[in-house]
Design a protein around this motif. Structure first.
Motif, PDB file in Angstrom:
ATOM      1  N   ALA A  97       9.819   5.181   4.416  1.00  0.00           N
ATOM      2  CA  ALA A  97       9.957   4.965   5.869  1.00  0.00           C
ATOM      3  C   ALA A  97       9.044   3.834   6.337  1.00  0.00           C
ATOM      4  N   MET A  98       7.850   3.764   5.763  1.00  0.00           N
ATOM      5  CA  MET A  98       6.910   2.690   6.121  1.00  0.00           C
ATOM      6  C   MET A  98       7.521   1.335   5.767  1.00  0.00           C
ATOM      7  N   CYS A  99       8.097   1.230   4.590  1.00  0.00           N
ATOM      8  CA  CYS A  99       8.713  -0.034   4.163  1.00  0.00           C
ATOM      9  C   CYS A  99       9.867  -0.414   5.093  1.00  0.00           C
ATOM     10  N   LEU A 100      10.711   0.526   5.386  1.00  0.00           N
ATOM     11  CA  LEU A 100      11.848   0.276   6.268  1.00  0.00           C
ATOM     12  C   LEU A 100      11.379  -0.101   7.677  1.00  0.00           C
ATOM     13  N   SER A 101      10.302   0.510   8.130  1.00  0.00           N
ATOM     14  CA  SER A 101       9.807   0.237   9.488  1.00  0.00           C
ATOM     15  C   SER A 101       9.387  -1.218   9.684  1.00  0.00           C
ATOM     16  N   ARG A 102       8.998  -1.880   8.626  1.00  0.00           N
ATOM     17  CA  ARG A 102       8.578  -3.282   8.738  1.00  0.00           C
ATOM     18  C   ARG A 102       9.766  -4.165   9.104  1.00  0.00           C
ATOM     19  N   LEU A 103      10.950  -3.736   8.677  1.00  0.00           N
ATOM     20  CA  LEU A 103      12.165  -4.479   9.003  1.00  0.00           C
ATOM     21  C   LEU A 103      12.651  -4.115  10.399  1.00  0.00           C
ATOM     22  N   ALA A 128       5.155  14.637   0.335  1.00  0.00           N
ATOM     23  CA  ALA A 128       5.566  13.935   1.551  1.00  0.00           C
ATOM     24  C   ALA A 128       5.317  12.434   1.465  1.00  0.00           C
ATOM     25  N   VAL A 129       4.478  12.009   0.542  1.00  0.00           N
ATOM     26  CA  VAL A 129       4.102  10.591   0.495  1.00  0.00           C
ATOM     27  C   VAL A 129       5.262   9.680   0.101  1.00  0.00           C
ATOM     28  N   SER A 132       0.832  -1.206   0.000  1.00  0.00           N
ATOM     29  CA  SER A 132       0.000   0.000   0.000  1.00  0.00           C
ATOM     30  C   SER A 132       0.867   1.258   0.000  1.00  0.00           C
ATOM     31  N   ALA A 133       2.018   1.217   0.659  1.00  0.00           N
ATOM     32  CA  ALA A 133       2.908   2.383   0.685  1.00  0.00           C
ATOM     33  C   ALA A 133       3.449   2.697  -0.711  1.00  0.00           C
ATOM     34  N   LEU A 165       3.263   6.110  -5.713  1.00  0.00           N
ATOM     35  CA  LEU A 165       3.096   6.280  -7.152  1.00  0.00           C
ATOM     36  C   LEU A 165       1.779   6.944  -7.518  1.00  0.00           C
ATOM     37  N   ALA A 166       0.743   6.729  -6.720  1.00  0.00           N
ATOM     38  CA  ALA A 166      -0.563   7.306  -7.030  1.00  0.00           C
ATOM     39  C   ALA A 166      -0.681   8.760  -6.564  1.00  0.00           C
ATOM     40  N   TYR A 167      -0.207   9.060  -5.368  1.00  0.00           N
ATOM     41  CA  TYR A 167      -0.363  10.400  -4.803  1.00  0.00           C
ATOM     42  C   TYR A 167       0.782  11.339  -5.160  1.00  0.00           C
ATOM     43  N   GLY A 168       1.953  10.814  -5.390  1.00  0.00           N
ATOM     44  CA  GLY A 168       3.098  11.653  -5.727  1.00  0.00           C
ATOM     45  C   GLY A 168       2.827  12.588  -6.898  1.00  0.00           C
TER      46      GLY A 168
END
Length: 188
Positions: A126-132, A119-120, A104-105, A110-113
């Motif tokens: 950061a969201m992707c990295l946070s999962r790790l 900021a998206v 979703s991130a 890609l959709a909102y940028g």
């Protein structure tokens, strides 16, 4: 590949020992659950940008679709979450491949940028990295989730912007058809 996943995850999970990093990771995890942050961003964009309201709503739908696609793949693959780390957060399920947070991130980035939500993309990274850092996904889960989200957004890009494409093999037709009416009548 599994050894590389293990080493990367162990190194990134160690960042979570810093209380500030742990707080940020938990906040990202909570806000990204079921694509909530990204759907809210789409709703906010639709409310603030009336001229492109439909585009924002479709972008939010693509983002939610990426999350749902990730959930579907998870039910098929059924890869267990990492067992060698102590997770910082609870998870909604016990399967990890692909990361729906990452799906979703990436779709949101890609959709909102292109709609001006600058900021998206960094927030999505950061969201992707946070999962790790949270220790709840293998790196390959996050990469696969981000790829799935990007693919979902790319496949839906024309729909999102309301651009129509003719069926394969259909002749090209301009938006305005010029019809000659005769002498003195001009073109329309």
């Amino acid at each position: 590949m599994e050894d590389l996943d293990h080493r990367i995850l162990t190194a990134l999970r160690a960042w979570g020992a810093d209380p500030r990093v742990a707080r940020a990771t938990r906040a990202l995890s909570w806000s990204g659950e079921h694509a909530a942050l990204w759907i809210a961003a789409g709703a906010l964009g639709a409310a603030a940008d009336r001229a492109r309201r439909g585009t924002w709503v479709r972008a939010a739908a693509l983002t939610a679709g990426a999350h749902l696609a990730g959930m579907g793949v998870k039910r098929v693959v059924r890869r267990p979450r990492p067992a060698h780390t102590d997770p910082l957060v609870r998870t909604a399920g016990r399967h990890s491949f692909p990361s729906c947070h990452a799906a979703s991130a990436a779709a949101a980035a890609l959709a909102y940028g292109p709609l001006g939500a600058r900021a998206v993309p960094p927030l999505a990274a950061a969201m992707c990295l946070s999962r790790l850092v949270a220790g709840v996904h293998h790196p390959s889960d996050v990469v696969a989730g981000a790829a799935l989200g990007a693919l979902t957004a790319r496949l839906g890009a024309r729909w999102m912007t309301g651009t129509r494409t003719p069926p394969a093999g259909a002749p090209h037709r301009p938006d305005r058809v010029r019809v000659f009416r005769g002498p003195g009548e001009g073109h329309r």
